[in-house]
Scaffold this motif. Structure first.
Motif, mmCIF file in Angstrom:
data_model
loop_
_atom_site.group_PDB
_atom_site.id
_atom_site.type_symbol
_atom_site.label_atom_id
_atom_site.label_comp_id
_atom_site.label_asym_id
_atom_site.label_seq_id
_atom_site.Cartn_x
_atom_site.Cartn_y
_atom_site.Cartn_z
ATOM 1 N N ALA A 180 -57.808 28.359 -50.661
ATOM 2 C CA ALA A 180 -58.468 27.674 -49.541
ATOM 3 C C ALA A 180 -57.992 26.226 -49.429
ATOM 4 O O ALA A 180 -57.727 25.725 -48.325
ATOM 5 C CB ALA A 180 -59.975 27.724 -49.714
ATOM 6 N N VAL A 181 -57.858 25.540 -50.567
ATOM 7 C CA VAL A 181 -57.385 24.151 -50.559
ATOM 8 C C VAL A 181 -55.943 24.088 -50.063
ATOM 9 O O VAL A 181 -55.590 23.230 -49.252
ATOM 10 C CB VAL A 181 -57.518 23.527 -51.968
ATOM 11 C CG1 VAL A 181 -56.774 22.201 -52.061
ATOM 12 C CG2 VAL A 181 -58.981 23.346 -52.325
ATOM 13 N N ILE B 147 -59.440 31.845 -55.409
ATOM 14 C CA ILE B 147 -59.881 31.773 -54.022
ATOM 15 C C ILE B 147 -60.006 30.322 -53.557
ATOM 16 O O ILE B 147 -59.578 29.958 -52.462
ATOM 17 C CB ILE B 147 -61.215 32.530 -53.843
ATOM 18 C CG1 ILE B 147 -60.972 34.036 -54.003
ATOM 19 C CG2 ILE B 147 -61.843 32.238 -52.487
ATOM 20 C CD1 ILE B 147 -62.231 34.855 -54.062
ATOM 21 N N GLU B 148 -60.574 29.463 -54.402
ATOM 22 C CA GLU B 148 -60.714 28.055 -54.040
ATOM 23 C C GLU B 148 -59.365 27.366 -53.922
ATOM 24 O O GLU B 148 -59.147 26.552 -53.012
ATOM 25 C CB GLU B 148 -61.589 27.336 -55.063
ATOM 26 C CG GLU B 148 -63.052 27.713 -54.970
ATOM 27 C CD GLU B 148 -63.898 27.063 -56.055
ATOM 28 O OE1 GLU B 148 -63.352 26.301 -56.880
ATOM 29 O OE2 GLU B 148 -65.104 27.322 -56.065
ATOM 30 N N ARG C 286 -54.386 26.199 -48.074
ATOM 31 C CA ARG C 286 -54.352 26.458 -46.633
ATOM 32 C C ARG C 286 -54.821 25.252 -45.839
ATOM 33 O O ARG C 286 -54.256 24.929 -44.796
ATOM 34 C CB ARG C 286 -55.220 27.668 -46.293
ATOM 35 C CG ARG C 286 -54.595 28.968 -46.699
ATOM 36 C CD ARG C 286 -55.444 30.134 -46.283
ATOM 37 N NE ARG C 286 -54.829 31.386 -46.687
ATOM 38 C CZ ARG C 286 -55.411 32.558 -46.596
ATOM 39 N NH1 ARG C 286 -56.632 32.648 -46.107
ATOM 40 N NH2 ARG C 286 -54.792 33.649 -46.986
ATOM 41 N N ARG C 287 -55.880 24.597 -46.308
ATOM 42 C CA ARG C 287 -56.372 23.410 -45.608
ATOM 43 C C ARG C 287 -55.318 22.312 -45.597
ATOM 44 O O ARG C 287 -55.072 21.670 -44.570
ATOM 45 C CB ARG C 287 -57.658 22.898 -46.246
ATOM 46 C CG ARG C 287 -58.328 21.802 -45.410
ATOM 47 C CD ARG C 287 -59.524 21.177 -46.090
ATOM 48 N NE ARG C 287 -59.025 20.238 -47.083
ATOM 49 C CZ ARG C 287 -59.405 20.209 -48.364
ATOM 50 N NH1 ARG C 287 -60.279 21.056 -48.827
ATOM 51 N NH2 ARG C 287 -58.901 19.327 -49.195
ATOM 52 N N GLU D 256 -63.981 20.608 -40.574
ATOM 53 C CA GLU D 256 -64.042 22.070 -40.656
ATOM 54 C C GLU D 256 -64.938 22.659 -39.568
ATOM 55 O O GLU D 256 -64.737 23.777 -39.129
ATOM 56 C CB GLU D 256 -64.551 22.490 -42.034
ATOM 57 C CG GLU D 256 -63.610 22.173 -43.167
ATOM 58 C CD GLU D 256 -62.289 22.917 -43.072
ATOM 59 O OE1 GLU D 256 -62.275 24.072 -42.630
ATOM 60 O OE2 GLU D 256 -61.264 22.316 -43.427
#
Length: 90
Positions: free
Chosen positions: A14-15, A10-11, A17-18, A37
């Motif tokens: 998220a990284v 999950i992390e 996508r960012r 953010e």
């Protein structure tokens, strides 16, 4: 053990996508400019507030126009010329 792997996945997503979002927004100079953010949350909050205000204004306009229509309509009048008797049965 599976909980830590799931958290890592999950992390990492998220990284990724960012990084993709910042690359799309800022191009090659993404290291110089980073997107805060909280900016997205602020913009979303402003949009929701604007929709709420527009909804309230729409409801108010609708209610006032309905009240004006009721005021403009004449009250129904009933006229009676005498006692009303039922019609005779045949």
């Amino acid at each position: 053990m599976s909980g830590t792997y799931g958290t890592q996945v999950i992390e990492s997503v998220a990284v990724r996508r960012r990084r993709l979002r910042e690359a799309w927004l800022f191009g090659a100079e993404r290291a110089k400019n980073t997107l805060n953010e909280a900016t997205g949350r602020v913009l979303a909050s402003v949009m929701i507030a604007a929709l709420a205000c527009a909804g309230c204004a729409g409801v108010s306009y609708f209610k006032s126009s309905q009240a004006k229509e009721k005021e403009q309509q004449p009250a129904p009048t009933t006229t009676t010329s005498g006692p009303v008797s039922p019609s005779p049965k045949k």
